[in-house]
Design a protein around this motif. Structure first.
Motif, mmCIF file in Angstrom:
data_model
loop_
_atom_site.group_PDB
_atom_site.id
_atom_site.type_symbol
_atom_site.label_atom_id
_atom_site.label_comp_id
_atom_site.label_asym_id
_atom_site.label_seq_id
_atom_site.Cartn_x
_atom_site.Cartn_y
_atom_site.Cartn_z
ATOM 1 N N LEU A 1 -9.193 15.740 12.337
ATOM 2 C CA LEU A 1 -9.453 13.734 12.295
ATOM 3 C C LEU A 1 -10.381 13.119 11.857
ATOM 4 C CD1 LEU A 1 -7.821 10.321 12.848
ATOM 5 C CD2 LEU A 1 -8.826 11.519 15.325
ATOM 6 N N TRP B 1 -11.129 13.176 7.552
ATOM 7 C CA TRP B 1 -10.174 11.996 7.167
ATOM 8 C C TRP B 1 -10.779 10.768 6.852
ATOM 9 C CZ3 TRP B 1 -7.668 15.305 4.481
ATOM 10 C CH2 TRP B 1 -7.640 16.190 4.483
ATOM 11 N N ARG C 1 -3.457 3.274 4.328
ATOM 12 C CA ARG C 1 -3.935 4.054 3.408
ATOM 13 C C ARG C 1 -3.103 3.413 1.695
ATOM 14 N NH1 ARG C 1 -0.931 9.767 3.833
ATOM 15 N NH2 ARG C 1 0.675 8.149 3.872
ATOM 16 N N ILE D 1 -6.968 5.000 14.158
ATOM 17 C CA ILE D 1 -6.465 6.066 13.790
ATOM 18 C C ILE D 1 -7.419 7.407 15.002
ATOM 19 C CG2 ILE D 1 -5.743 6.325 12.110
ATOM 20 C CD1 ILE D 1 -7.525 8.196 10.587
ATOM 21 N N PRO E 1 -4.119 10.120 7.667
ATOM 22 C CA PRO E 1 -2.972 9.777 8.303
ATOM 23 C C PRO E 1 -2.683 8.322 8.405
ATOM 24 C CG PRO E 1 -4.468 10.158 9.834
ATOM 25 C CD PRO E 1 -5.203 10.994 8.570
ATOM 26 N N GLU E 2 -1.901 7.871 8.501
ATOM 27 C CA GLU E 2 -1.798 6.579 8.494
ATOM 28 C C GLU E 2 -2.003 6.074 10.128
ATOM 29 O OE1 GLU E 2 -1.870 2.931 7.596
ATOM 30 O OE2 GLU E 2 -0.462 3.029 5.979
ATOM 31 N N GLU F 1 6.938 8.835 13.774
ATOM 32 C CA GLU F 1 6.183 8.879 12.819
ATOM 33 C C GLU F 1 5.070 8.624 13.629
ATOM 34 O OE1 GLU F 1 6.394 8.934 8.076
ATOM 35 O OE2 GLU F 1 7.714 7.379 9.287
ATOM 36 N N THR G 1 1.787 11.296 14.481
ATOM 37 C CA THR G 1 -0.033 11.506 14.440
ATOM 38 C C THR G 1 -0.493 11.345 15.883
ATOM 39 O OG1 THR G 1 1.126 10.003 12.262
ATOM 40 C CG2 THR G 1 -1.467 9.430 13.710
ATOM 41 N N TYR H 1 -0.388 14.639 17.278
ATOM 42 C CA TYR H 1 -0.893 15.709 16.466
ATOM 43 C C TYR H 1 -2.355 15.543 16.378
ATOM 44 C CZ TYR H 1 -1.916 18.478 12.427
ATOM 45 O OH TYR H 1 -2.741 19.603 11.273
ATOM 46 N N TYR H 2 -3.115 14.439 16.540
ATOM 47 C CA TYR H 2 -5.035 14.199 16.649
ATOM 48 C C TYR H 2 -5.193 14.090 17.089
ATOM 49 C CZ TYR H 2 -4.256 14.238 11.093
ATOM 50 O OH TYR H 2 -4.004 14.739 9.942
#
Length: 482
Positions: free
Chosen positions: A34, A37, A104, A155, A217-218, A231, A235, A238-239
């Motif tokens: 993460l 990114w 993004r 994020i 990631p958005e 979604e 997200t 996941y992170y």
């Protein structure tokens, strides 16, 4: 800076006991990924820093001056200011793209424009072509720079959000140093490539972003606002929790985001530009944001960023090689700046370590989701206005007043200190959704935090006290003021 510590200023966030402290973040593969990114987003600021330092360096290059007729006065002012004029032209559109098509996509769109613009800038055969390319660089930069900090703060892992968002503006210096060394390295190239090479390198961060933005990631907040809740939850899980959608932290974050966006829709169904000033809370936000934007550019740094070679000339350093060498980094410049005006000692150091990194993170923190994109664009709009003024006025004032012009900035910085003392409030240890309480009243944070906890089935370790809820927003702001 301030009136001392307070219980509120050192409060424990309600999600603290939900964080995974079992191991350092760098041993968590998902958090490492993460943050990688996020690094792709952070380099947007380097593009901006590269530009100012590059233009400083080009003014010391005989090859560049010869190619464009030794520009000076208003022509030189236009060459420097045109990028920010391009930025101004994009501000009416960038928040709608960021809110409508996603953070993004906005970064990708801006990066593509900047790549095309740097190609034109590198291939320029006339001053008009060079000016047009710089206009397009500024236009594209607005889309990327308006969305990247928002995506970073939306994020990031909760305990790292402040540090990562603050890093954004700090990387301006990184781009500045690369540009200074690049122009110094190409100084002895006996052709137009002495200035074309730095021009081409300016597009390198954008190339990286175009290649990697597809994997970033958005924003979960943007996804929820568009009804794509599955979604958003994926997200976050996941992170922030190695894929566990039932993790207490993920459930709390997700429900808090849903509650905040629902609240924003209920109280501000039609959010326009006037919403930034409609309520007392928003007016307090904008008073701080406008002040930070102007102060970030009207503190003497404009001289260092765009007209350092003129400063060198004024103090007798006229050799182009020496000018480029001393310009290689802001720490070197700060030493020189100390010699120019002793009372301004440590200005550049404190600006680089504290003020510059925090103005972006603080601005996005105090803006609620519904206003975050527009408010941040307004912040950048004020910065561009300040820069355009600086880029035209500084060379004229410096020529007329000489070293006395630095005293103007010295007195202005004293005014800035008083202004910040009076109006800036502490946001530490608060989620993005909670920070609204400092401006809109405690009921806002109480409703959002408690709804999130109830929906997620999570007890809060430090529930909001009933008497605290009733305290007015003005009293609360006074209580946590710096």
């Amino acid at each position: 800076m301030g009136v001392g510590p307070s219980p509120t200023a050192t409060r424990i966030p309600p999600y603290t006991h939900l964080l995974d402290n079992s191991k350092p973040w760098w041993k968590n593969k998902r958090l490492v990924l993460l943050n990688f990114w996020i690094g792709v987003l952070l380099i947007t600021s380097s593009t901006n820093g590269f530009d100012g330092s590059m233009m400083n360096g080009l003014q010391s290059l005989t090859q560049w001056n010869a190619a464009f007729g030794y520009p000076g006065g208003s022509k030189l002012g236009l060459l420097n200011a045109i990028q920010n004029i391009g930025s101004l032209s994009a501000y009416p559109f960038s928040p709608y793209m960021s809110d409508g098509l996603g953070r993004r996509f906005s970064v990708l769109f801006g990066a593509c424009i900047m790549i095309a613009a740097t190609i034109v800038q590198t291939a320029s055969q006339s001053v008009g072509m060079f000016i047009g390319a710089r206009f397009m660089i500024g236009f594209g930069l607005t889309f990327a720079a308006s969305a990247a900090p928002l995506l970073i703060t939306e994020i990031a892992y909760p305990s790292q959000r402040g540090q990562l968002t603050s890093t954004y503006n700090g990387l301006w210096l990184f781009g500045s140093i690369i540009a200074a060394w690049t122009t110094y390295g190409t100084f002895h190239v006996q052709s137009s490539w002495a200035w074309r090479i730095p021009s081409a390198i300016q597009g390198f961060p954008s190339v990286i972003q175009v290649c990697l933005i597809w994997f970033v990631p958005e924003s979960p907040r943007w996804l929820v606002s568009k009804g794509r809740e599955a979604e958003a939850l994926h997200t976050l899980a996941y992170y922030h929790a190695s894929g566990n959608e039932k993790d207490p932290l993920v459930e709390y974050e997700f429900e808090e985001i849903r509650a905040a966006i629902k609240f924003d829709r209920e109280v501000a169904a039609n959010v326009g530009w006037l919403s930034l000033f409609k309520t007392p809370g928003n007016r307090r936000r904008m008073r701080i944001i406008i002040g930070l934007a102007f102060f970030s550019q009207w503190s003497g740094n404009g001289l260092i960023s765009y007209y350092l070679n003129k400063v060198f000339d004024a103090i007798g350093i006229t050799d182009p090689t020496t000018q480029l060498l001393v310009s290689y980094s802001q720490p070197s410049v700060s030493v020189l700046y100390d010699r120019i005006t002793t009372p301004n000692r440590h200005f550049t150091l404190s600006d680089t370590m504290a003020f510059s990194p925090l103005i972006v993170s603080y601005t996005v923190e105090i803006l609620p989701y519904a206003l975050r994109a527009k408010g941040f664009v307004f912040f950048n709009f004020v910065i561009s206005l300040s820069l355009i003024f600086n880029q035209y006025v500084n060379p004229i004032a410096l020529g007329a007043l000489g070293w006395k012009y630095y005293l103007v900035y010295l007195f202005w910085i004293c005014f800035e200190a008083v202004y910040l003392w009076l109006y800036v409030v502490e946001t530490r240890h608060r989620t993005l959704e909670e920070t609204a309480a400092l401006f809109d009243g405690d009921d806002t944070v109480a409703q959002i935090a408690e709804k999130a906890a109830v929906s997620a089935g999570i007890p809060l370790e430090n529930p909001t006290d009933t008497n605290e809820k009733k305290r007015s927003s003005e009293e609360r702001i006074e209580h946590v003021r710096y």
